[in-house]
Design an enzyme around this catalytic site. Sequence first.
Site, PDB file in Angstrom:
ATOM      1  N   ASP A   9       0.847  -1.193   0.000  1.00 56.49           N
ATOM      2  CA  ASP A   9       0.000   0.000   0.000  1.00 56.49           C
ATOM      3  C   ASP A   9       0.887   1.248   0.000  1.00 56.49           C
ATOM      4  O   ASP A   9       2.056   1.189   0.382  1.00 56.49           O
ATOM      5  CB  ASP A   9      -0.901  -0.008   1.242  1.00 56.49           C
ATOM      6  N   GLU A  12       3.170   4.515  -4.209  1.00 55.21           N
ATOM      7  CA  GLU A  12       3.244   5.368  -5.404  1.00 55.21           C
ATOM      8  C   GLU A  12       4.649   5.897  -5.691  1.00 55.21           C
ATOM      9  O   GLU A  12       4.959   6.029  -6.871  1.00 55.21           O
ATOM     10  CB  GLU A  12       2.253   6.545  -5.267  1.00 55.21           C
ATOM     11  N   ASP A  85      -8.283   4.638  -2.848  1.00 57.60           N
ATOM     12  CA  ASP A  85      -9.184   5.235  -1.858  1.00 57.60           C
ATOM     13  C   ASP A  85     -10.443   5.784  -2.528  1.00 57.60           C
ATOM     14  O   ASP A  85     -10.432   6.868  -3.120  1.00 57.60           O
ATOM     15  CB  ASP A  85      -8.468   6.372  -1.113  1.00 57.60           C
TER      16      ASP A  85
END
Length: 412
Positions: A9, A12, A85
């Site tokens: 998670d 990025e 999200d």
Amino acid sequence: TDILFMWNDMNEPAVFDGPELTMPKYALHAGGWEHRELHNLYGFYQQWATAEGLIRRSGGNERPFVLTRSFFAGSQRYGAVWTGDNVAEWSYLKISIPMLLNLSITGISFCGADVGGFMQNPEPELLVRWYQAAAYQPFFRNHSHTETERREPWLFGDNITRIIRETIRERYALLPFWYTLFYMAHTKAEPIIRPLWVEFPEEVNTFAVDDEYMIGEALLIHPVVEAGITEVNVLLPGMGELWYHLRTLQRFDGEQTLRVSVTLDSVPIYQRGGTIIPRKTQVLRSTKAMKTVSYTLYVALNLENSARGKLFLDDGHSFNYQNKNQFLLRRFTFKDNTFSAVCGDERGQYCTDCVVESVLVMGAARPTCVTAQCPDGQENPMHFTYDVKKSFLNIEGLQFNLGCDWMLKLNY
């Protein structure tokens, strides 16, 4: 534990104190590469490394599972992806469908969205509708922010609990169908879920449809993505196609738009004529507990009174399907009033105690008798029931091992 897997998670990577919420473009990586040149590969390589680490942990024997938020072309080789999200709003449920279809047709087949929305709190109707949509998408989980309210299915009253339970049970019953689609994605790069135009490229009216989709070539689903509605428009594509409502078994012609009534516990789902879908006959507490549960084959006849399908089976966790050819690929066909089950790949050898218990044929005429050519060469009469109103034939009590060749003959 040997069933502990990984979730990458915020990869990025997320750096919240910068203007772009990621690493500065000029940050240097090994070899002097600036981050602006590597940003899109960062999550890709992290998932790759994590998957490789899990494989090494098992000595090269067990398949890894790695869920990632950041990904790139080729990430489908290393695990699943979810859409990040989202918010507990109807608009986010609606937009999740084209998002996942876009991912699917670009090669990222193992994809899904957080059920109920990651942020904020879903109302009961929205939660139900999200379960009903996501249960027919490749990656399926309910996940939310730590500061949201609890949203377990049993916290919203008995009726909501019942509907969500039935939805999850339906997904588990269809897991053999899903697993076979994953096999086709793995070997043929076929998208698991796909826009209508993938199956019907000559029908221009399918090009802009993004509120319903195909699961493989066999199922069409139109999730309900708006609050309080009692009817939806469902496009059934295909001139000369037949479609069967999965719950009522009612038959419809293709190339038309239906106005379909929906209740909170119903979603329009149709099986395409000419397809055969494998299902488990019983749903238990886990896939491991269901390993030896028998199968039912759902045959939906087309206008030529024929159908075809397949089933892939292996141990579900190791690389033996690849390294030792320990797998089964079974091909099912219905033609000229004869159902046949044969080997689809002679390389595969896998021992299983699973049996085909029944064959359900939609759109069939009532036979005078049904005979089975068994694996030992004998022909035996088989018990069947027939629903005249639904043109539905149920051939029961078969008990044919999944790895054996056999035939059923409908006599008129």
